[in-house]
Design a protein around this motif. Structure first.
Motif, PDB file in Angstrom:
ATOM      1  N   LEU A  45      37.209  44.786   5.019  1.00  0.00           N
ATOM      2  CA  LEU A  45      36.147  45.436   5.782  1.00  0.00           C
ATOM      3  C   LEU A  45      34.819  45.378   5.040  1.00  0.00           C
ATOM      4  N   ALA A  46      34.857  45.590   3.722  1.00  0.00           N
ATOM      5  CA  ALA A  46      33.634  45.544   2.920  1.00  0.00           C
ATOM      6  C   ALA A  46      33.037  44.142   2.919  1.00  0.00           C
ATOM      7  N   VAL A  47      33.885  43.134   2.758  1.00  0.00           N
ATOM      8  CA  VAL A  47      33.405  41.749   2.770  1.00  0.00           C
ATOM      9  C   VAL A  47      32.828  41.398   4.142  1.00  0.00           C
ATOM     10  N   LYS A  48      33.502  41.798   5.193  1.00  0.00           N
ATOM     11  CA  LYS A  48      33.036  41.513   6.555  1.00  0.00           C
ATOM     12  C   LYS A  48      31.664  42.127   6.800  1.00  0.00           C
ATOM     13  N   ALA A  49      31.470  43.375   6.356  1.00  0.00           N
ATOM     14  CA  ALA A  49      30.181  44.042   6.545  1.00  0.00           C
ATOM     15  C   ALA A  49      29.081  43.326   5.769  1.00  0.00           C
ATOM     16  N   ILE A  50      29.382  42.864   4.573  1.00  0.00           N
ATOM     17  CA  ILE A  50      28.396  42.142   3.766  1.00  0.00           C
ATOM     18  C   ILE A  50      28.010  40.830   4.433  1.00  0.00           C
ATOM     19  N   VAL A  51      29.002  40.091   4.900  1.00  0.00           N
ATOM     20  CA  VAL A  51      28.736  38.804   5.543  1.00  0.00           C
ATOM     21  C   VAL A  51      27.882  38.991   6.793  1.00  0.00           C
ATOM     22  N   GLU A  52      28.247  39.956   7.615  1.00  0.00           N
ATOM     23  CA  GLU A  52      27.567  40.134   8.904  1.00  0.00           C
ATOM     24  C   GLU A  52      26.195  40.791   8.772  1.00  0.00           C
ATOM     25  N   ASN A  53      26.062  41.733   7.834  1.00  0.00           N
ATOM     26  CA  ASN A  53      24.836  42.537   7.775  1.00  0.00           C
ATOM     27  C   ASN A  53      23.869  42.145   6.658  1.00  0.00           C
ATOM     28  N   TYR A  54      24.373  41.509   5.604  1.00  0.00           N
ATOM     29  CA  TYR A  54      23.525  41.187   4.454  1.00  0.00           C
ATOM     30  C   TYR A  54      23.253  39.697   4.276  1.00  0.00           C
ATOM     31  N   LEU A  55      24.179  38.842   4.676  1.00  0.00           N
ATOM     32  CA  LEU A  55      24.094  37.424   4.324  1.00  0.00           C
ATOM     33  C   LEU A  55      23.780  36.523   5.514  1.00  0.00           C
ATOM     34  N   ASN A  56      23.154  37.078   6.507  1.00  0.00           N
ATOM     35  CA  ASN A  56      22.686  36.319   7.656  1.00  0.00           C
ATOM     36  C   ASN A  56      21.239  35.894   7.394  1.00  0.00           C
ATOM     37  N   ALA A  57      20.973  34.611   7.493  1.00  0.00           N
ATOM     38  CA  ALA A  57      19.650  34.081   7.129  1.00  0.00           C
ATOM     39  C   ALA A  57      18.523  34.732   7.926  1.00  0.00           C
ATOM     40  N   ASP A  58      18.708  34.895   9.227  1.00  0.00           N
ATOM     41  CA  ASP A  58      17.661  35.507  10.052  1.00  0.00           C
ATOM     42  C   ASP A  58      17.400  36.952   9.633  1.00  0.00           C
ATOM     43  N   LYS A  59      18.467  37.693   9.357  1.00  0.00           N
ATOM     44  CA  LYS A  59      18.305  39.080   8.935  1.00  0.00           C
ATOM     45  C   LYS A  59      17.632  39.164   7.571  1.00  0.00           C
ATOM     46  N   LEU A  60      17.963  38.247   6.698  1.00  0.00           N
ATOM     47  CA  LEU A  60      17.350  38.229   5.366  1.00  0.00           C
ATOM     48  C   LEU A  60      15.855  37.926   5.467  1.00  0.00           C
ATOM     49  N   ARG A  61      15.500  36.942   6.289  1.00  0.00           N
ATOM     50  CA  ARG A  61      14.077  36.612   6.446  1.00  0.00           C
ATOM     51  C   ARG A  61      13.312  37.770   7.079  1.00  0.00           C
ATOM     52  N   SER A  62      13.885  38.381   8.092  1.00  0.00           N
ATOM     53  CA  SER A  62      13.226  39.510   8.755  1.00  0.00           C
ATOM     54  C   SER A  62      13.026  40.663   7.785  1.00  0.00           C
ATOM     55  N   PHE A  63      14.041  40.929   6.976  1.00  0.00           N
ATOM     56  CA  PHE A  63      13.945  41.998   5.979  1.00  0.00           C
ATOM     57  C   PHE A  63      12.839  41.707   4.974  1.00  0.00           C
ATOM     58  N   CYS A  64      12.810  40.499   4.458  1.00  0.00           N
ATOM     59  CA  CYS A  64      11.824  40.146   3.436  1.00  0.00           C
ATOM     60  C   CYS A  64      10.403  40.120   3.986  1.00  0.00           C
ATOM     61  N   ASP A  65      10.252  39.877   5.274  1.00  0.00           N
ATOM     62  CA  ASP A  65       8.915  39.858   5.888  1.00  0.00           C
ATOM     63  C   ASP A  65       8.215  41.212   5.780  1.00  0.00           C
ATOM     64  N   ASP A  66       8.970  42.267   5.579  1.00  0.00           N
ATOM     65  CA  ASP A  66       8.386  43.610   5.485  1.00  0.00           C
ATOM     66  C   ASP A  66       7.824  43.904   4.096  1.00  0.00           C
ATOM     67  N   TYR A  67       7.957  42.950   3.164  1.00  0.00           N
ATOM     68  CA  TYR A  67       7.526  43.187   1.786  1.00  0.00           C
ATOM     69  C   TYR A  67       6.654  42.032   1.301  1.00  0.00           C
ATOM     70  N   ASP A  68       5.799  42.348   0.346  1.00  0.00           N
ATOM     71  CA  ASP A  68       5.009  41.333  -0.340  1.00  0.00           C
ATOM     72  C   ASP A  68       5.759  40.971  -1.623  1.00  0.00           C
ATOM     73  N   ILE A  69       6.732  40.070  -1.496  1.00  0.00           N
ATOM     74  CA  ILE A  69       7.625  39.797  -2.619  1.00  0.00           C
ATOM     75  C   ILE A  69       6.930  38.986  -3.704  1.00  0.00           C
TER      76      ILE A  69
END
Length: 345
Positions: A45-69
């Motif tokens: 369950l923990a691995v599934k949540a990480i794959v679906e919620n953390y390691l999706n390219a679109d979600k990662l890009r959207s998340f990073c867009d909110d910051y001046d990295i």
């Protein structure tokens, strides 16, 4: 490494994990043997949540867009991870890597097998990652630290790391608000919020607000049907039997079910195999109480009730599926790291 390269690597990790590679499967077996609380089901369950919620390219890009990295920096950030549930330190590790700092993680002895299997993939996929992402045995002279523990260990962390920038997390618990109009499906989802990871995570519901005179019969029935097998788990059962024996000796009033003991206690922190609750007259009482004790709360589950806009709520069954922006203790670790990067410029 550029941000795009880091996002692509994390996305590749997600795709790799979906294939259930031998390296991860072996790590799961080892973790389960070394820590009986890490059941194969909960690790998956923990691995599934990480794959679906953390390691999706679109979600990662959207998340990073909110910051001046900005560009990568030589800042070294150490993460001291807890070990209460599988892979609990992965989000901090991911944030440090995305932020473009040299990120190292000291794992708990209770959870020392799973994250190294993931880091090893990244090292092999791109050797340059070794300079930016490491699993360490001891924290030595970091530029900043993120540490998670109990209220007691947090005081130690505050003292030990007092000379450097630090983000220290303490105990948190999650609560659920029951309206009395819940369906069977709601209770099935609430059961996940309560029982996944044996209730050991800060996102697990450990406390209920219930209407005065509430009848727990249907909730107990559904809980037993979905998680009755926990009565056969030795460590969970030992805790259940111990808590029940103490209650009998102390003549405590409780509601007993086959997998859970309910206590009317105004305490968000409940023991393993127990659930505390508080009765309310008017729903406004709840929101005032929640706001007053917000520093103790990780999640507020409120399925059938509308909370004030100032209170973030979670739907039934969603507590164990946090998104990238669902920071532990509500402390934005990305913002914390970026502030340290800015200070170096």
């Amino acid at each position: 490494m550029k941000l795009k390269e880091r996002i692509d690597l994390l996305s590749d990790l997600g795709k790799f994990l979906k294939t259930k590679p031998d390296s991860l499967e072996l790590a799961k077996i080892k973790a389960s043997k070394e820590n009986p609380w890490f059941s194969p089901e909960n690790i998956n369950l923990a691995v599934k949540a990480i794959v679906e919620n953390y390691l999706n390219a679109d979600k990662l890009r959207s998340f990073c867009d909110d910051y001046d990295i900005g560009p990568a920096e030589e800042l070294r950030v150490s993460i001291v991870s807890a070990g209460n549930i599988p892979l609990v330190g992965f989000h901090d590790l991911l944030i440090g890597f995305l932020a473009g700092v040299k990120t190292e993680i000291k794992l708990s002895a209770k959870d020392k097998d799973l994250i190294p299997a993931m880091v090893d993939f990244l090292h092999k996929k791109e050797p340059a990652v070794k300079e930016w992402l490491q699993v360490i045995g001891q924290v030595k002279d970091p530029g900043a630290v993120i540490a998670t523990g109990s209220d007691n260990t947090s005081r130690y962390f505050e003292s030990y790391f007092r000379h450097i920038p630090r983000l220290i997390r303490k105990n948190r618990n999650s609560v659920a608000v029951i309206s009395g109009e819940e369906s069977r499906s709601d209770f099935e989802k609430l059961a996940d919020d309560v029982f996944v990871h044996f209730g050991l995570g800060c996102r697990n519901v450990s406390f209920l607000y219930v209407p005065r005179g509430y009848d727990f019969t249907e909730m107990i029935k559904v809980f037993k049907e979905k998680y009755g097998q926990l009565a056969d788990h030795s460590k969970f059962r030992n805790n259940y039997d111990y808590n029940l024996a103490c209650s009998i000796l102390n003549k405590e009033v409780l509601i007993q079910s086959e997998v859970l003991l309910f206590y009317e206690k105004d305490n968000y922190l409940s023991r393993i195999a127990t659930l505390n609750y508080k009765q309310y007259h008017q729903v406004d009482e709840i929101w005032a109480d929640v706001q007053r004790r917000s520093d103790q709360i990780q999640c507020v589950v409120a399925g059938n009730l509308n909370a004030p806009k100032s209170i973030d709520t979670t739907s039934f069954g969603k507590t164990q599926s946090p998104g990238l922006s669902d920071f532990a203790d509500g402390k934005d670790s990305m913002d914390f790291i970026l502030n340290q990067k800015t200070a170096l410029r």
